[in-house]
Design an enzyme around this catalytic site. Sequence first.
Site, PDB file in Angstrom:
ATOM      1  N   HIS A  78      -8.794   6.312 -11.482  1.00  0.00           N
ATOM      2  CA  HIS A  78      -7.582   6.148 -10.607  1.00  0.00           C
ATOM      3  C   HIS A  78      -6.506   5.421 -11.385  1.00  0.00           C
ATOM      4  O   HIS A  78      -6.775   4.375 -12.107  1.00  0.00           O
ATOM      5  CB  HIS A  78      -8.087   5.200  -9.539  1.00  0.00           C
ATOM      6  CG  HIS A  78      -7.101   4.718  -8.469  1.00  0.00           C
ATOM      7  ND1 HIS A  78      -6.485   5.721  -7.754  1.00  0.00           N
ATOM      8  CD2 HIS A  78      -7.109   3.675  -7.669  1.00  0.00           C
ATOM      9  CE1 HIS A  78      -5.579   5.139  -7.105  1.00  0.00           C
ATOM     10  NE2 HIS A  78      -6.015   3.840  -6.734  1.00  0.00           N
TER      11      HIS A  78
ATOM     12  N   SER B  67      -0.868   3.157  -6.657  1.00  0.00           N
ATOM     13  CA  SER B  67      -1.854   3.672  -5.463  1.00  0.00           C
ATOM     14  C   SER B  67      -0.986   3.638  -4.211  1.00  0.00           C
ATOM     15  O   SER B  67      -0.087   3.985  -4.105  1.00  0.00           O
ATOM     16  CB  SER B  67      -3.217   2.825  -5.400  1.00  0.00           C
ATOM     17  OG  SER B  67      -4.155   3.716  -4.717  1.00  0.00           O
TER      18      SER B  67
ATOM     19  N   ASP C 147      -7.931  12.218 -10.265  1.00  0.00           N
ATOM     20  CA  ASP C 147      -7.917  10.735  -9.514  1.00  0.00           C
ATOM     21  C   ASP C 147      -8.634  11.166  -8.347  1.00  0.00           C
ATOM     22  O   ASP C 147      -8.277  11.812  -7.479  1.00  0.00           O
ATOM     23  CB  ASP C 147      -6.623  10.592  -9.481  1.00  0.00           C
ATOM     24  CG  ASP C 147      -6.204   9.032  -8.892  1.00  0.00           C
ATOM     25  OD1 ASP C 147      -7.345   8.476  -8.125  1.00  0.00           O
ATOM     26  OD2 ASP C 147      -5.447   8.303  -9.163  1.00  0.00           O
TER      27      ASP C 147
END
Length: 530
Positions: A499, A244, A471
Amino acid sequence: MTRVTDPQRRGGLRQAHTGRKVTGIVALTVALVMTMSGCVTAFFPDTKPGAVSTSTPSAEDVAENLREFYGQNVVWSNCERSFECATVAAPMDWENPEDGEIELALIRQQAPGDAIGSLFVNPGGPGASGYDFVRDSVDYATDSRLQERFDIVGFDPRGVGRSTPVTCLDAEEMDEYLYGLATSERGSEAWIDELEASAKEYGDACAANTGESLEFTDTVSAARDLDLMRAVLGDDKLYYLGYSYGTFLGATYAELYPKKAGRLVLDGAIDPSTSNFEVNLTQAKGFESALRAYLEDCLGSSECPFSGTVDDAMATIGALLTSVDASPIKNTDGRMLGANSLLTAIIYPLYSPESGWPLLSEMFADVMSGSAEYAFSFADAYNGRNEDGTYSDNSTEAFSAYNCRDYTYNDDPAKMAEEAAALAEAAPTIGPFFGYGDIGCANWPYPDGAERKKITAEGAPPILVVGTTNDPATPYVWAEALADQLESGVLVTYEGEGHTGYNKGSECVNSVVDDYLISGEVPTEDPKCS
């Protein structure tokens, strides 16, 4: 989502939080946490309690005023059951290293035999603790193949957790900041004035309680810290797995140090060239899409609290958000559930569909019955708030510090209103509650944030970019964009929900990532894993 901090942009992989039970039956976040945190079981070195080891820095050609930092020895001591922990000193201001230093906290699990080297892992955020991620979730962060071949190193970036932290508010003040309700109508001039006053108070508190290091809590500085950690741990090249926001940190490292980049995996990518508004717009659409995917699954179940079509259910959720925005629901602890906290509660389980979707159905049913307890449990887990009202980490403060320095922000009310309308049009259900996020950072003590631009990392070896097609937090288009920008970017597509993609059940993704990190094997084309 909150009064002023706009945490819908927190694309970070959240760490383990202890869930609270509702009606004595459902532990709200425990099942979700179990998919986000593996059991810590594998491959610990055979060391005695209290044993100390030392990392010898690699020879580095660095500026004279940085040699003391790059030449320091790192002393590791046994800690946290069967891990080793250490601290590293870094310049507070990399441009003026003589002006003071900060401390960086590290934790590692050593490989059982001869290691290729250190594999640095970052869980995202910005503001998530890599120390906690490895300590609590090493088997989620990395699989057994990587643990056999690498020393797995977690670290708290500057400003985060056990490193020299960003400190802003006490627990009671943080409750008001995160959960407090504005008294004026959303979008009105009076409402904006309230948010600006709250943001100014918050920023001033961060400056007063953190001190000089607040100005230098940014991703470029954190990437320079990462190079320092690499060097003093004795690694000639950086091996890195970033999730991320951690993809932005890793890409920034490759841009600054292309010749020091070894093998980098960037999973759940952020497009470094996107503006703050473009981030909000893309994430609003991403979470809207994920919410629709949840409803498509939900409506086929007898346990679903919705009826009719997906469009009907989306309209019901939109009406629910509007309803609590106008008439908040009082929780048993006295807090009031407004639209911002409810949106946090909706977004949190969308990160992990397998465990999160069933719990999301229960949360919606609870809220529609007039209860706020279930929703606050999700919002609290997302915000790191414990059942006793304390906070388990400083992730909110660090998140603010990084984002306010990493982006530029608009403080023109007319422009914010225009952007809010665009968000509502792009994501009709949740978009109306995504606007005006610039207010927080426009009132930050150091508002001159960085201009966003493409990262090419010219001269770096192949870099793996993993993107999940649906996502919600870091939409797939960002992975495509980053892989395209990087001179040596290699896209690995995971066709699925949720995610990030690595270690989420796809043998294909795991095999590609492991083969690359261990042997340098790069796929000749996108494997399009599922």
